[in-house]
Write a protein that holds these residues in place. Structure first.
Motif, mmCIF file in Angstrom:
data_model
loop_
_atom_site.group_PDB
_atom_site.id
_atom_site.type_symbol
_atom_site.label_atom_id
_atom_site.label_comp_id
_atom_site.label_asym_id
_atom_site.label_seq_id
_atom_site.Cartn_x
_atom_site.Cartn_y
_atom_site.Cartn_z
ATOM 1 N N VAL A 1 0.834 -1.204 0.000
ATOM 2 C CA VAL A 1 0.000 0.000 0.000
ATOM 3 C C VAL A 1 0.867 1.253 0.000
ATOM 4 C CG1 VAL A 1 -1.699 1.306 1.337
ATOM 5 C CG2 VAL A 1 -1.932 -1.176 1.098
ATOM 6 N N ARG A 2 1.926 1.221 0.797
ATOM 7 C CA ARG A 2 2.808 2.392 0.860
ATOM 8 C C ARG A 2 3.519 2.619 -0.471
ATOM 9 N NH1 ARG A 2 3.336 7.287 1.973
ATOM 10 N NH2 ARG A 2 5.436 7.985 2.541
ATOM 11 N N LEU A 3 4.004 1.539 -1.084
ATOM 12 C CA LEU A 3 4.665 1.679 -2.384
ATOM 13 C C LEU A 3 3.691 2.147 -3.455
ATOM 14 C CD1 LEU A 3 6.938 -1.510 -2.397
ATOM 15 C CD2 LEU A 3 7.663 0.868 -2.122
ATOM 16 N N LEU A 4 2.446 1.671 -3.382
ATOM 17 C CA LEU A 4 1.442 2.114 -4.343
ATOM 18 C C LEU A 4 1.177 3.609 -4.189
ATOM 19 C CD1 LEU A 4 -0.620 1.426 -6.531
ATOM 20 C CD2 LEU A 4 -2.241 0.840 -4.720
ATOM 21 N N GLU A 5 1.089 4.061 -2.950
ATOM 22 C CA GLU A 5 0.892 5.494 -2.718
ATOM 23 C C GLU A 5 2.068 6.306 -3.254
ATOM 24 O OE1 GLU A 5 0.359 5.754 1.441
ATOM 25 O OE2 GLU A 5 -1.719 5.011 1.428
ATOM 26 N N LEU A 6 3.285 5.813 -3.009
ATOM 27 C CA LEU A 6 4.461 6.521 -3.513
ATOM 28 C C LEU A 6 4.486 6.538 -5.035
ATOM 29 C CD1 LEU A 6 7.207 5.205 -1.050
ATOM 30 C CD2 LEU A 6 6.136 7.462 -1.075
ATOM 31 N N ALA A 7 4.105 5.396 -5.656
ATOM 32 C CA ALA A 7 4.077 5.354 -7.121
ATOM 33 C C ALA A 7 3.045 6.324 -7.677
ATOM 34 C CB ALA A 7 3.782 3.927 -7.590
ATOM 35 N N GLN A 8 1.887 6.403 -7.028
ATOM 36 C CA GLN A 8 0.865 7.338 -7.486
ATOM 37 C C GLN A 8 1.325 8.787 -7.310
ATOM 38 O OE1 GLN A 8 -2.473 6.068 -5.148
ATOM 39 N NE2 GLN A 8 -3.048 4.421 -6.565
ATOM 40 N N GLU A 9 1.975 9.058 -6.182
ATOM 41 C CA GLU A 9 2.506 10.406 -5.978
ATOM 42 C C GLU A 9 3.574 10.737 -7.015
ATOM 43 O OE1 GLU A 9 3.926 10.604 -2.021
ATOM 44 O OE2 GLU A 9 1.942 10.386 -1.093
ATOM 45 N N LYS A 10 4.409 9.755 -7.346
ATOM 46 C CA LYS A 10 5.439 9.984 -8.359
ATOM 47 C C LYS A 10 4.807 10.271 -9.714
ATOM 48 C CE LYS A 10 7.039 6.597 -10.450
ATOM 49 N NZ LYS A 10 7.615 5.278 -10.796
ATOM 50 N N ASN A 11 3.776 9.493 -10.059
ATOM 51 C CA ASN A 11 3.124 9.713 -11.351
ATOM 52 C C ASN A 11 2.452 11.086 -11.409
ATOM 53 O OD1 ASN A 11 3.891 7.193 -12.276
ATOM 54 N ND2 ASN A 11 2.040 6.186 -11.524
ATOM 55 N N ARG A 12 1.826 11.475 -10.304
ATOM 56 C CA ARG A 12 1.216 12.810 -10.282
ATOM 57 C C ARG A 12 2.276 13.894 -10.448
ATOM 58 N NH1 ARG A 12 -2.157 10.444 -6.269
ATOM 59 N NH2 ARG A 12 -0.760 11.181 -4.624
ATOM 60 N N SER B 1 3.876 8.033 -17.417
ATOM 61 C CA SER B 1 2.942 8.351 -16.338
ATOM 62 C C SER B 1 1.538 7.882 -16.678
ATOM 63 C CB SER B 1 2.950 9.857 -16.079
ATOM 64 O OG SER B 1 2.014 10.196 -15.088
ATOM 65 N N ALA B 2 1.134 8.106 -17.940
ATOM 66 C CA ALA B 2 -0.204 7.661 -18.339
ATOM 67 C C ALA B 2 -0.314 6.147 -18.296
ATOM 68 C CB ALA B 2 -0.516 8.177 -19.744
ATOM 69 N N TRP B 3 0.747 5.467 -18.689
ATOM 70 C CA TRP B 3 0.716 4.007 -18.658
ATOM 71 C C TRP B 3 0.651 3.480 -17.227
ATOM 72 C CZ3 TRP B 3 -0.417 -0.081 -21.212
ATOM 73 C CH2 TRP B 3 0.034 -1.316 -20.769
ATOM 74 N N GLN B 4 1.403 4.083 -16.335
ATOM 75 C CA GLN B 4 1.358 3.661 -14.946
ATOM 76 C C GLN B 4 -0.012 3.906 -14.335
ATOM 77 O OE1 GLN B 4 3.731 2.166 -12.971
ATOM 78 N NE2 GLN B 4 4.877 1.854 -14.856
ATOM 79 N N SER B 5 -0.712 4.930 -14.804
ATOM 80 C CA SER B 5 -2.028 5.233 -14.244
ATOM 81 C C SER B 5 -3.085 4.263 -14.731
ATOM 82 C CB SER B 5 -2.436 6.665 -14.613
ATOM 83 O OG SER B 5 -1.499 7.585 -14.091
ATOM 84 N N SER B 6 -2.971 3.794 -15.981
ATOM 85 C CA SER B 6 -3.977 2.893 -16.530
ATOM 86 C C SER B 6 -3.332 2.008 -17.572
ATOM 87 C CB SER B 6 -5.120 3.690 -17.166
ATOM 88 O OG SER B 6 -6.030 2.822 -17.794
ATOM 89 N N VAL B 7 -3.326 0.691 -17.307
ATOM 90 C CA VAL B 7 -2.736 -0.247 -18.252
ATOM 91 C C VAL B 7 -3.776 -0.828 -19.183
ATOM 92 C CG1 VAL B 7 -0.924 -0.881 -16.646
ATOM 93 C CG2 VAL B 7 -3.050 -2.170 -16.647
ATOM 94 N N ALA B 8 -5.039 -0.487 -18.965
ATOM 95 C CA ALA B 8 -6.097 -1.088 -19.771
ATOM 96 C C ALA B 8 -6.409 -0.290 -21.023
ATOM 97 C CB ALA B 8 -7.369 -1.232 -18.931
ATOM 98 N N GLY B 9 -5.638 0.782 -21.296
ATOM 99 C CA GLY B 9 -5.973 1.638 -22.421
ATOM 100 C C GLY B 9 -5.339 1.213 -23.718
ATOM 101 N N LEU B 10 -5.368 -0.040 -24.068
ATOM 102 C CA LEU B 10 -4.834 -0.513 -25.341
ATOM 103 C C LEU B 10 -5.930 -0.474 -26.396
ATOM 104 C CD1 LEU B 10 -2.677 -3.596 -24.282
ATOM 105 C CD2 LEU B 10 -1.902 -1.290 -24.773
#
Length: 489
Positions: free
Chosen positions: A245-256, A316-325
């Motif tokens: 959970v902490r790594l996910l939060e950090l990854a989301q903060e990094k992407n933002r 960043s867009a790919w990290q936010s959503s991988v389903a956009g193929l």
């Protein structure tokens, strides 16, 4: 069932050891009991055999003495000899009583009784017969012969009885060995099954922990971690879930942060590009050749910086959503040609030759993302290929997959960087030939997009002097894409 779950890994280990040792202990106790009974029976048989042999020999000596005494009395008619015969008869009676106390069967006891009767009859004949009776000697001879026959029957029967009991003991010994082997044959599978159950009980939660750590190491933070098992293993699972959970939060903060910074940089960068374009077009007046060269360098680096920002936005867009193929059919060679056209000026300015071996292949994939994969690989090759070098590209169909290879004649990938070149923001230790150091996300985007299509990208060694990348993706990527999306989701 919660009640059957071990409270800790140590209790599970103790339970496993008990499960493995209890069957072996049972087998050892059973073997000890059977061997103990067999040893007791052997000792008893040996003792009885020794006693029976001793009593039989004593009986033979007494009978021989009785026969000599009887014959001597017939010759001398001496009362003292008769008294000696009575004494020997008493010894014979005592010996037969001792033999009767041994574990003889009915036939053996009958032979002893016949022997006692024959001795008693012969002694009565001595005591009551007349010395001058001519048939007395013949009758006593018959009595003595009957005594000898009875004695032989007693001895033979005793030996036969010992042999039978010895044979029975050997059969029991063989049966004991068979029983022990059967016990072992039955307990070995039981021990193996218990060992397998114990191993599964220990290894299953440990494999889940290992799989969870591997997913965290690969940057997959979207799948919750739930590990069941002993309490201490569950505690490790909870800590891993907290870390996820902490790594996910950090990854989301990094992407933002990347999205915000990229958008903030695009506006001043666009102004720089427009300014350099105006200067190069002479919109503000003629410029000197030296000024044009500097302006051209500024414009080139602005374009490269724009490409880096676009990569950051794409990542960043790919990290936010991988389903956009957006999967569609297109010719692969067209995208390869477009990628080379985009690098035409860079290739020409440095005298880099190209060698293409491309088959006509129609693929079903996300065209924009495949194009970005090709652009990043080619840009990476141009960046590291020296002037006058060669870039080789191949594309061929292999079964239900398409294989794309791109190689250069640059310095290659150092061994210490090969395990990390597909990590995001890793730029490696090799100095780059361009004016601007890369962001370290180009190959990461390549790996992400190829994996999303159900494919793989790898670094190949041996054929070319420089870096050699091989991309393999399904020609029909529909089901593979859905599986990849489910794996990431």
């Amino acid at each position: 069932m919660r009640v059957l779950r071990p409270r800790s890994l140590s209790s599970l280990l103790v339970a496993g050891l008990l499960l493995l040792t209890v069957p072996l202990a049972v087998a050892m106790v059973q073997a000890a009991l059977q061997l103990g009974r067999l040893a007791q029976d052997t000792t008893r048989l040996v003792r009885q055999g020794v006693e029976l042999a001793g009593q039989t020999q004593a009986l033979s000596r007494h009978l021989a003495a009785y026969e000599r005494s009887t014959n001597l009395y017939l010759l001398l008619e001496d009362p003292r000899v008769l008294e000696a015969s009575r004494s020997i008869r008493q010894q014979i009676a005592t010996t037969t009583e001792q033999l009767a106390r041994l574990p003889l069967d009915r036939e053996g006891l009958a032979h002893l009784e016949q022997l006692r009767s024959a001795v008693s009859d012969s002694l009565r004949s001595l005591e009551t017969g007349e010395p001058a009776d001519p048939g007395r000697a013949a009758m006593l001879a018959d009595r003595l012969a009957a005594i000898d026959e009875a004695a032989r029957e007693v001895a033979d029967h005793a030996n036969t009885l010992l042999e039978v009991r010895l044979q029975n003991l050997e059969e029991r010994s063989a049966e004991t060995r068979r029983n022990l082997l059967l016990w072992l044959a039955a307990l070995v599978p039981v021990a193996l099954v218990l060992g397998l159950i114990f191993t599964l009980g220990v290894m299953r939660p440990l494999r889940r922990v290992d799989r969870a750590i591997t997913e965290l190491g690969r940057g997959t933070f979207s799948r919750p971690i739930a590990i069941s098992g002993p309490s201490d293993i569950e505690a490790v699972g909870k800590q891993l879930e907290w870390l996820r959970v902490r790594l996910l939060e950090l990854a989301q903060e990094k992407n933002r942060f990347l999205r915000h910074m990229s958008h903030e940089l695009k506006t001043p960068l666009a102004n720089i590009r427009e300014g350099t374009d105006l200067l190069l077009d002479g919109a503000v007046g003629a410029i000197e050749p030296e000024q044009r060269e500097v302006t051209d360098i500024m414009r080139t680096n602005a374009l490269r910086l724009q490409q880096l920002i676009e990569n950051l936005l794409s990542y960043s867009a790919w990290q936010s959503s991988v389903a956009g193929l957006e999967v569609g059919a297109f010719p692969l060679e067209a995208e390869l040609a477009a990628s080379f056209r985009a690098q035409k000026l860079a290739l020409a300015s440095r005298g880099i030759r190209t060698k293409a071996e491309v088959e006509h292949i129609m693929v079903a994939a996300d065209r924009a993302k495949i194009r970005l994969v090709l652009d990043n690989l080619l840009s990476n090759a141009v960046k590291f290929t020296p002037e006058g070098g060669t870039i080789t590209v191949r594309a061929r169909r292999l079964g239900a997959e398409v294989v794309i290879e791109l190689a250069d004649t640059g310095p290659g990938i150092p061994p210490e960087d090969r395990d990390r070149i597909f990590e995001a923001f890793y730029t490696g230790r090799m100095p780059q030939t361009g004016h601007l150091k890369g962001s370290g996300i180009g190959l990461s985007i390549v790996a992400e997009f190829v994996t999303a299509h159900g494919g793989r990208v790898e670094l190949v060694e041996g054929e070319f002097r420089g870096a050699h990348f091989r991309v393999t993706i399904p020609i029909q990527a529909g089901e593979q894409v859905r599986e990849a999306i489910r794996a990431y989701a």
